[in-house]
Design a protein around this motif. Structure first.
Motif, short mmCIF file in Angstrom:
data_model
loop_
_atom_site.label_atom_id
_atom_site.label_comp_id
_atom_site.label_asym_id
_atom_site.label_seq_id
_atom_site.Cartn_x
_atom_site.Cartn_y
_atom_site.Cartn_z
N MET A 90 0.85 -1.18 0.00
CA MET A 90 0.00 0.00 0.00
C MET A 90 0.88 1.24 0.00
O MET A 90 2.03 1.17 0.43
N SER A 91 0.35 2.32 -0.45
CA SER A 91 1.14 3.56 -0.50
C SER A 91 1.01 4.31 0.82
O SER A 91 0.08 4.08 1.60
N LEU A 92 1.93 5.21 1.04
CA LEU A 92 1.96 5.98 2.28
C LEU A 92 0.70 6.85 2.43
O LEU A 92 0.27 7.12 3.54
N CYS A 93 0.09 7.23 1.33
CA CYS A 93 -1.10 8.08 1.44
C CYS A 93 -2.35 7.27 1.83
O CYS A 93 -3.39 7.86 2.11
N GLU A 94 -2.24 5.96 1.91
CA GLU A 94 -3.38 5.10 2.25
C GLU A 94 -3.37 4.62 3.70
O GLU A 94 -4.31 3.95 4.13
N VAL A 95 -2.34 4.93 4.46
CA VAL A 95 -2.19 4.38 5.80
C VAL A 95 -2.89 5.23 6.86
O VAL A 95 -3.29 6.36 6.60
N GLU A 96 -2.99 4.67 8.05
CA GLU A 96 -3.64 5.36 9.18
C GLU A 96 -2.67 6.31 9.88
O GLU A 96 -1.46 6.07 9.91
N SER A 97 -3.23 7.34 10.48
CA SER A 97 -2.43 8.24 11.30
C SER A 97 -1.95 7.51 12.55
O SER A 97 -2.59 6.58 13.01
N ASN A 98 -0.84 7.95 13.09
CA ASN A 98 -0.22 7.41 14.30
C ASN A 98 0.31 5.99 14.14
O ASN A 98 0.71 5.38 15.12
N LYS A 114 15.70 10.91 -0.24
CA LYS A 114 16.74 9.99 0.21
C LYS A 114 17.77 10.70 1.07
O LYS A 114 18.27 10.15 2.05
N SER A 115 18.08 11.95 0.72
CA SER A 115 19.05 12.70 1.52
C SER A 115 18.50 13.03 2.91
O SER A 115 19.27 13.28 3.84
N LEU A 116 17.17 13.01 3.05
CA LEU A 116 16.54 13.23 4.35
C LEU A 116 16.40 11.92 5.13
O LEU A 116 15.88 11.91 6.25
N GLY A 117 16.85 10.82 4.54
CA GLY A 117 16.82 9.54 5.24
C GLY A 117 15.71 8.60 4.82
O GLY A 117 15.57 7.52 5.37
N LEU A 118 14.87 9.02 3.86
CA LEU A 118 13.78 8.16 3.41
C LEU A 118 14.27 7.26 2.29
O LEU A 118 14.58 7.72 1.20
N LYS A 119 14.36 5.97 2.58
CA LYS A 119 14.79 4.99 1.58
C LYS A 119 14.21 3.63 1.97
O LYS A 119 13.63 3.49 3.05
N VAL A 168 3.46 8.08 10.86
CA VAL A 168 2.57 9.12 10.34
C VAL A 168 2.09 9.94 11.52
O VAL A 168 1.39 9.44 12.41
N ILE A 169 2.47 11.20 11.55
CA ILE A 169 2.12 12.11 12.64
C ILE A 169 0.72 12.69 12.43
O ILE A 169 -0.11 12.70 13.33
N SER A 196 -2.12 15.45 1.93
CA SER A 196 -0.76 15.68 2.42
C SER A 196 -0.64 15.13 3.84
O SER A 196 -1.63 14.92 4.52
N LEU A 197 0.58 14.84 4.25
CA LEU A 197 0.77 14.31 5.59
C LEU A 197 2.12 14.71 6.15
O LEU A 197 3.00 15.16 5.43
N ILE A 198 2.25 14.56 7.45
CA ILE A 198 3.51 14.81 8.14
C ILE A 198 3.95 13.47 8.71
O ILE A 198 3.18 12.79 9.39
N ILE A 199 5.21 13.11 8.42
CA ILE A 199 5.76 11.87 8.93
C ILE A 199 6.97 12.18 9.79
O ILE A 199 7.55 13.27 9.70
N GLU A 200 7.35 11.21 10.61
CA GLU A 200 8.56 11.33 11.39
C GLU A 200 9.46 10.15 11.04
O GLU A 200 9.00 9.01 11.00
#
Length: 71
Positions: free
Chosen positions: A1-9, A28-33, A40-41, A48-52
């Motif tokens: 599933m894609s990141l835009c389909e997941v639940e918060s928290n 990738k330079s921000l560490g996402l790989k 998911v915050i 749109s979403l905010i992730i940690e």
């Protein structure tokens, strides 16, 4: 599933990133790989979403989030 389909928290692991341009390199330079855990915050109605990840909070638009597959 894609990141835009997941639940918060929820916490998820990136399985694939479908961004091969400069935007993908920036993430990738921000560490996402592949293999990185993300939490998911918050989610917005527009998609749109905010992730940690790696101790950083990162805002992603719906287009970027839909190009990141997680499990």
């Amino acid at each position: 599933m894609s990141l835009c389909e997941v639940e918060s928290n929820g916490t998820y692991r990136i399985t694939r990133m479908n961004l091969e341009d400069a935007n993908g390199e920036r993430l990738k330079s921000l560490g996402l790989k592949q293999g990185t855990e993300v939490k998911v915050i918050s989610r917005k109605k527009q998609g749109s979403l905010i992730i940690e990840s790696c101790g950083k909070q990162i805002a992603l638009c719906k287009n970027f989030a839909s190009a990141i597959d997680v499990e």
